[in-house]
Each structure stands twice: as C-alpha cells, then as structure tokens.
Design a protein around this motif. Structure first.
Motif, PDB file in Angstrom:
ATOM      1  N   GLY A  51      35.634  29.913   4.924  1.00 47.95           N
ATOM      2  CA  GLY A  51      37.085  29.946   4.916  1.00 47.95           C
ATOM      3  C   GLY A  51      37.669  28.644   5.405  1.00 47.95           C
ATOM      4  O   GLY A  51      37.103  27.574   5.215  1.00 47.95           O
ATOM      5  N   HIS A  52      38.796  28.776   6.051  1.00 53.92           N
ATOM      6  CA  HIS A  52      39.503  27.628   6.600  1.00 53.92           C
ATOM      7  C   HIS A  52      38.666  26.993   7.705  1.00 53.92           C
ATOM      8  O   HIS A  52      38.019  27.692   8.490  1.00 53.92           O
ATOM      9  CB  HIS A  52      40.851  28.095   7.150  1.00 53.92           C
ATOM     10  CG  HIS A  52      41.828  26.991   7.357  1.00 53.92           C
ATOM     11  ND1 HIS A  52      41.767  26.138   8.448  1.00 53.92           N
ATOM     12  CD2 HIS A  52      42.886  26.588   6.614  1.00 53.92           C
ATOM     13  CE1 HIS A  52      42.763  25.260   8.360  1.00 53.92           C
ATOM     14  NE2 HIS A  52      43.450  25.513   7.262  1.00 53.92           N
ATOM     15  N   VAL A  53      38.668  25.669   7.778  1.00 59.21           N
ATOM     16  CA  VAL A  53      37.860  24.995   8.793  1.00 59.21           C
ATOM     17  C   VAL A  53      38.329  25.399  10.186  1.00 59.21           C
ATOM     18  O   VAL A  53      39.517  25.641  10.424  1.00 59.21           O
ATOM     19  CB  VAL A  53      37.913  23.461   8.629  1.00 59.21           C
ATOM     20  CG1 VAL A  53      37.292  23.041   7.317  1.00 59.21           C
ATOM     21  CG2 VAL A  53      39.336  22.950   8.749  1.00 59.21           C
ATOM     22  N   SER A  54      37.383  25.466  11.099  1.00 60.04           N
ATOM     23  CA  SER A  54      37.696  25.928  12.453  1.00 60.04           C
ATOM     24  C   SER A  54      38.103  24.802  13.388  1.00 60.04           C
ATOM     25  O   SER A  54      38.664  25.055  14.452  1.00 60.04           O
ATOM     26  CB  SER A  54      36.485  26.664  13.038  1.00 60.04           C
ATOM     27  OG  SER A  54      35.341  25.818  13.069  1.00 60.04           O
ATOM     28  N   LYS A  55      37.822  23.557  12.996  1.00 63.41           N
ATOM     29  CA  LYS A  55      38.170  22.422  13.848  1.00 63.41           C
ATOM     30  C   LYS A  55      39.570  21.913  13.502  1.00 63.41           C
ATOM     31  O   LYS A  55      39.997  21.963  12.350  1.00 63.41           O
ATOM     32  CB  LYS A  55      37.153  21.289  13.692  1.00 63.41           C
ATOM     33  CG  LYS A  55      35.734  21.641  14.122  1.00 63.41           C
ATOM     34  CD  LYS A  55      34.801  20.458  13.939  1.00 63.41           C
ATOM     35  CE  LYS A  55      33.360  20.812  14.283  1.00 63.41           C
ATOM     36  NZ  LYS A  55      33.186  21.127  15.713  1.00 63.41           N
ATOM     37  N   THR A  56      40.251  21.406  14.489  1.00 65.16           N
ATOM     38  CA  THR A  56      41.589  20.840  14.279  1.00 65.16           C
ATOM     39  C   THR A  56      41.671  19.381  14.701  1.00 65.16           C
ATOM     40  O   THR A  56      42.741  18.788  14.676  1.00 65.16           O
ATOM     41  CB  THR A  56      42.640  21.650  15.053  1.00 65.16           C
ATOM     42  OG1 THR A  56      42.312  21.650  16.447  1.00 65.16           O
ATOM     43  CG2 THR A  56      42.708  23.079  14.537  1.00 65.16           C
ATOM     44  N   ASP A  57      40.537  18.808  15.095  1.00 69.23           N
ATOM     45  CA  ASP A  57      40.514  17.387  15.448  1.00 69.23           C
ATOM     46  C   ASP A  57      39.073  16.914  15.405  1.00 69.23           C
ATOM     47  O   ASP A  57      38.130  17.707  15.390  1.00 69.23           O
ATOM     48  CB  ASP A  57      41.097  17.157  16.849  1.00 69.23           C
ATOM     49  CG  ASP A  57      41.481  15.697  17.105  1.00 69.23           C
ATOM     50  OD1 ASP A  57      41.321  14.876  16.161  1.00 69.23           O
ATOM     51  OD2 ASP A  57      41.924  15.370  18.209  1.00 69.23           O
ATOM     52  N   PHE A  58      38.911  15.601  15.379  1.00 71.45           N
ATOM     53  CA  PHE A  58      37.581  15.017  15.438  1.00 71.45           C
ATOM     54  C   PHE A  58      37.012  15.187  16.848  1.00 71.45           C
ATOM     55  O   PHE A  58      37.740  15.495  17.803  1.00 71.45           O
ATOM     56  CB  PHE A  58      37.638  13.536  15.066  1.00 71.45           C
ATOM     57  CG  PHE A  58      38.123  13.290  13.662  1.00 71.45           C
ATOM     58  CD1 PHE A  58      37.258  13.395  12.588  1.00 71.45           C
ATOM     59  CD2 PHE A  58      39.443  12.965  13.415  1.00 71.45           C
ATOM     60  CE1 PHE A  58      37.695  13.180  11.291  1.00 71.45           C
ATOM     61  CE2 PHE A  58      39.903  12.744  12.120  1.00 71.45           C
ATOM     62  CZ  PHE A  58      39.021  12.856  11.061  1.00 71.45           C
ATOM     63  N   ALA A  59      35.716  14.959  16.982  1.00 72.63           N
ATOM     64  CA  ALA A  59      35.087  14.970  18.300  1.00 72.63           C
ATOM     65  C   ALA A  59      35.224  13.569  18.884  1.00 72.63           C
ATOM     66  O   ALA A  59      34.599  12.625  18.403  1.00 72.63           O
ATOM     67  CB  ALA A  59      33.618  15.365  18.182  1.00 72.63           C
ATOM     68  N   TRP A  60      36.053  13.439  19.906  1.00 75.67           N
ATOM     69  CA  TRP A  60      36.336  12.125  20.484  1.00 75.67           C
ATOM     70  C   TRP A  60      35.427  11.866  21.672  1.00 75.67           C
ATOM     71  O   TRP A  60      35.266  12.698  22.556  1.00 75.67           O
ATOM     72  CB  TRP A  60      37.796  12.034  20.917  1.00 75.67           C
ATOM     73  CG  TRP A  60      38.727  11.943  19.747  1.00 75.67           C
ATOM     74  CD1 TRP A  60      39.324  12.963  19.081  1.00 75.67           C
ATOM     75  CD2 TRP A  60      39.141  10.740  19.096  1.00 75.67           C
ATOM     76  NE1 TRP A  60      40.086  12.490  18.043  1.00 75.67           N
ATOM     77  CE2 TRP A  60      40.005  11.122  18.035  1.00 75.67           C
ATOM     78  CE3 TRP A  60      38.879   9.382  19.291  1.00 75.67           C
ATOM     79  CZ2 TRP A  60      40.587  10.195  17.185  1.00 75.67           C
ATOM     80  CZ3 TRP A  60      39.470   8.459  18.457  1.00 75.67           C
ATOM     81  CH2 TRP A  60      40.314   8.864  17.415  1.00 75.67           C
ATOM     82  N   ARG A  61      34.819  10.677  21.666  1.00 77.16           N
ATOM     83  CA  ARG A  61      33.970  10.254  22.781  1.00 77.16           C
ATOM     84  C   ARG A  61      34.311   8.820  23.138  1.00 77.16           C
ATOM     85  O   ARG A  61      34.798   8.066  22.308  1.00 77.16           O
ATOM     86  CB  ARG A  61      32.481  10.370  22.409  1.00 77.16           C
ATOM     87  CG  ARG A  61      32.024  11.811  22.173  1.00 77.16           C
ATOM     88  CD  ARG A  61      30.554  11.864  21.809  1.00 77.16           C
ATOM     89  NE  ARG A  61      29.715  11.332  22.872  1.00 77.16           N
ATOM     90  CZ  ARG A  61      28.384  11.339  22.836  1.00 77.16           C
ATOM     91  NH1 ARG A  61      27.770  11.846  21.789  1.00 77.16           N
ATOM     92  NH2 ARG A  61      27.690  10.840  23.822  1.00 77.16           N
ATOM     93  N   TYR A  62      33.999   8.466  24.366  1.00 82.82           N
ATOM     94  CA  TYR A  62      34.370   7.136  24.831  1.00 82.82           C
ATOM     95  C   TYR A  62      33.189   6.387  25.437  1.00 82.82           C
ATOM     96  O   TYR A  62      33.358   5.400  26.131  1.00 82.82           O
ATOM     97  CB  TYR A  62      35.526   7.250  25.845  1.00 82.82           C
ATOM     98  CG  TYR A  62      36.770   7.842  25.213  1.00 82.82           C
ATOM     99  CD1 TYR A  62      37.667   7.042  24.526  1.00 82.82           C
ATOM    100  CD2 TYR A  62      36.999   9.216  25.258  1.00 82.82           C
ATOM    101  CE1 TYR A  62      38.782   7.581  23.903  1.00 82.82           C
ATOM    102  CE2 TYR A  62      38.103   9.767  24.641  1.00 82.82           C
ATOM    103  CZ  TYR A  62      38.999   8.944  23.972  1.00 82.82           C
ATOM    104  OH  TYR A  62      40.091   9.489  23.349  1.00 82.82           O
ATOM    105  N   ASP A  63      31.992   6.877  25.150  1.00 85.12           N
ATOM    106  CA  ASP A  63      30.805   6.147  25.568  1.00 85.12           C
ATOM    107  C   ASP A  63      30.268   5.360  24.377  1.00 85.12           C
ATOM    108  O   ASP A  63      30.743   5.503  23.256  1.00 85.12           O
ATOM    109  CB  ASP A  63      29.743   7.096  26.113  1.00 85.12           C
ATOM    110  CG  ASP A  63      29.413   8.220  25.128  1.00 85.12           C
ATOM    111  OD1 ASP A  63      30.129   8.348  24.108  1.00 85.12           O
ATOM    112  OD2 ASP A  63      28.441   8.957  25.376  1.00 85.12           O
ATOM    113  N   GLU A  64      29.264   4.541  24.596  1.00 83.91           N
ATOM    114  CA  GLU A  64      28.747   3.715  23.518  1.00 83.91           C
ATOM    115  C   GLU A  64      27.838   4.533  22.606  1.00 83.91           C
ATOM    116  O   GLU A  64      27.336   5.593  22.975  1.00 83.91           O
ATOM    117  CB  GLU A  64      27.985   2.517  24.084  1.00 83.91           C
ATOM    118  CG  GLU A  64      26.739   2.877  24.872  1.00 83.91           C
ATOM    119  CD  GLU A  64      26.043   1.653  25.444  1.00 83.91           C
ATOM    120  OE1 GLU A  64      24.817   1.545  25.279  1.00 83.91           O
ATOM    121  OE2 GLU A  64      26.724   0.808  26.040  1.00 83.91           O
TER     122      GLU A  64
END
Length: 326
Positions: free
Chosen positions: A3-16
């Motif tokens: 069905g409709h995707v369950s995520k509403t944003d990307f997975a944001w990370r701030y490490d290398e």
C-alpha cells in the motif's frame, strides 16, 4: 500488493559514511588487499566484443518485425547495453588502463558508450565520483532520490511507474539536484554518440535506433539487471547504508553487485572484488545482502517500508578519509 509507503522522510544521519573506517580496518588487518588494486586487463576486450555484438545485432534485426525488436531489445540488447554502462562505471574508476593513462580510459569509455544511445560516459564519471566522495550528501550525491520523487511515488503502483522510468530519472536528476556546466569532453561525447547513432540509422534504419536506445531504457527500468540500482543503497535493513548482491547476474555486470566491497576499495577492479570478500569475510558476511535482484524489485514495490524515502541522507563530516580521485 503493498500500500502507501510508511515512511514520511529520509533517514537522516550526521556521522561519516562507513566505508573509509572499514577500509582502514581491513588494510590494517589484511594489508595484502593492496595487491588486488589495479585495472582489469580484459576490460578493453570485453568492451570491444560487446560493442561489435550490438552492431552485428542491428544489421541482423534491421528487417525484423517490431515485436521481435522489442523482445530482443529487452532480453538481449538491453542486457548488453547495461553491461556496457557498468563497463563505463569501471572505467570511471580508471580500472581499464589505470590512473596513469587517463586518455586511454576516456577513449574506451567513448567506445563502450556507442551502443547505449545516450551520451553518458563523461557525465557519469563526473557525478559518480561525487557519489563515492560524498555518499549520502543531500546536496551533492545525485544517486539520492529527491523529496519530490519520494512524496509523489508513494504507493505500489506509483513505485512501479518510478522503476519503469528509472533510466530517465537517473539521466535527468543531476540537472535539478547538482547541475554542473558542460565540459569539452562531454561535448565530444555528444558528437561521437550522435554520429554513431546517425550512422546506424543510415545503414540499419529506425529499428536499430529503437533496439539500441529502447533496450538501454528498458534494461534500466523493470528488468532484473536494473535491480542493482535499488539493491545498492536502499535501506532493507536499519542502519545499513550500502548492500552487496552475491547472485549470478554479477557475471553479466562486472561484479557491480559486490557493492560494499566496491565502495570500500574502489581501486579494485570488479573481477577481483570476490577476493576482497574472501580475504576479509568477517567484515562482509554478517551484513545484510541480496541474492536476487528480481526479488529486490518485487520487495521495493510491495513493501510499504521500502520506497524512494528508504535512503540515508546526511551532511558529510569534514576530513573524511576518502582516497582522492576515487
């Protein structure tokens, strides 16, 4: 069927990104990996043979019915062109003639590009090296889907449409995300490619054009060999940014499936990447991996947790240890 995707944003990370640190660990523990560095001596022969096969196929198919052109383009010519696209990928890392012969690498890339129908060899290298150096950077890495793509292609049907047009999406996304001025080599690439395609049209007609260009686009969309576009970096496991595929289609794609190994050691040619895995198995065998690119495409469509949002985005930490000219 999902069905409709369950995520509403990307997975944001701030490490290398993880590849630089893993590269350092492996080299410290297994310094013999450096013996695998260097070009593939058979690359030039593989490219020339595949280009010749495509030219011969155009002459053979020039009087064939349209249904055969489409079937041949999808099942045969498209696969060869996809292999040539991945040869361009290898060449972009100087893995045909080595870093000391940039002109030879460039000329071979022009040759590999000929049957593909779209002048991509030089532009691909320009953006692909950014993908390695700034993997996941939301403003630089054009391998990442845009927010507009993620918002719009948000259910099973629309994800299927997105996959079908994946080749065009990859071709045009850089102009919107990180546009760069055309260079002299890119203009030369365009002239060579247009000249080749006009020559094929003169001798073999419009069916040759459809076979070549159509095959390229079809094999970059809903096609098993195109599964690597999804399998490489889309998140099938939390907190893992890159994935390898260890299935049989590596034989047709210069081992692009060994993608974690490739990002760890971009100076190792595709034909030797399995040796990296064998030398340092504890660094790879415990990670999530794929065995089927067809299943990757199926899961991408049907699983609400996987879609254009299923990517890690980040800001690159300054000072990341990434080899120059990677």
């Amino acid at each position: 069927m999902g069905g409709h995707v369950s995520k509403t944003d990307f997975a944001w990370r701030y490490d290398e990104e993880p590849h630089a640190s893993r590269r350092q660990e492996i080299l410290a523990k297994y310094p013999q990996v450096k013996q695998l560095f260097g070009p593939d001596p058979s690359m030039k022969f593989s490219v020339v043979i595949l280009v010749c096969v495509q030219i011969a196929a155009c002459f053979i198919l020039r009087s064939s019915p349209w249904w055969l052109i489409l079937i041949a383009g999808y099942s045969f010519g498209g696969v060869i062109n996809h292999s040539l696209e991945l040869a361009v990928h290898e060449i972009s890392h100087a893995l045909a003639f080595g870093h000391g012969r940039p002109m030879a690498n460039r000329c071979l890339a022009f040759i590999a590009n000929l049957p593909i129908g779209l002048p991509m060899a030089i532009s691909f290298r320009k953006y692909h090296l950014d993908h390695h150096r700034y993997q996941g950077d939301a403003t630089i890495d054009v391998d990442l889907p845009t927010m507009h793509e993620a918002v719009f292609f948000n259910n099973a049907i629309l994800k299927t449409v997105w996959l079908f047009f994946q080749g065009l999406v990859y071709a045009f996304r850089p102009f919107f995300v990180n546009p760069k001025p055309l260079t002299g080599p890119e203009l030369l690439n365009i002239v060579i490619e247009v000249s080749f395609m006009l020559t094929m049209y003169y001798f073999c007609g419009i069916k040759a054009m459809v076979y070549l260009i159509g095959g390229s686009l079809l094999a970059m969309g809903l096609h098993p060999v195109a599964g690597h576009f999804i399998s490489e970096h889309y998140m099938f496991s939390e907190d893992q940014e890159t994935y390898s595929y260890y299935g049989p289609l590596n034989l047709l794609t210069f081992n692009v499936g060994y993608h974690i190994e490739h990002h760890d050691f971009p100076y190792v040619a595709g034909y030797r990447l399995p040796e990296v895995t064998a030398m340092a198995p504890e660094y790879y065998r415990s990670l999530y991996s794929h065995q089927s690119w067809s299943k990757v495409l199926y899961d991408f469509v049907r699983d609400p947790a996987i879609g254009p949002y299923a990517r890690m985005k980040k800001k690159i930490v300054e000072g990341t240890d990434t080899p120059k000219d990677e």
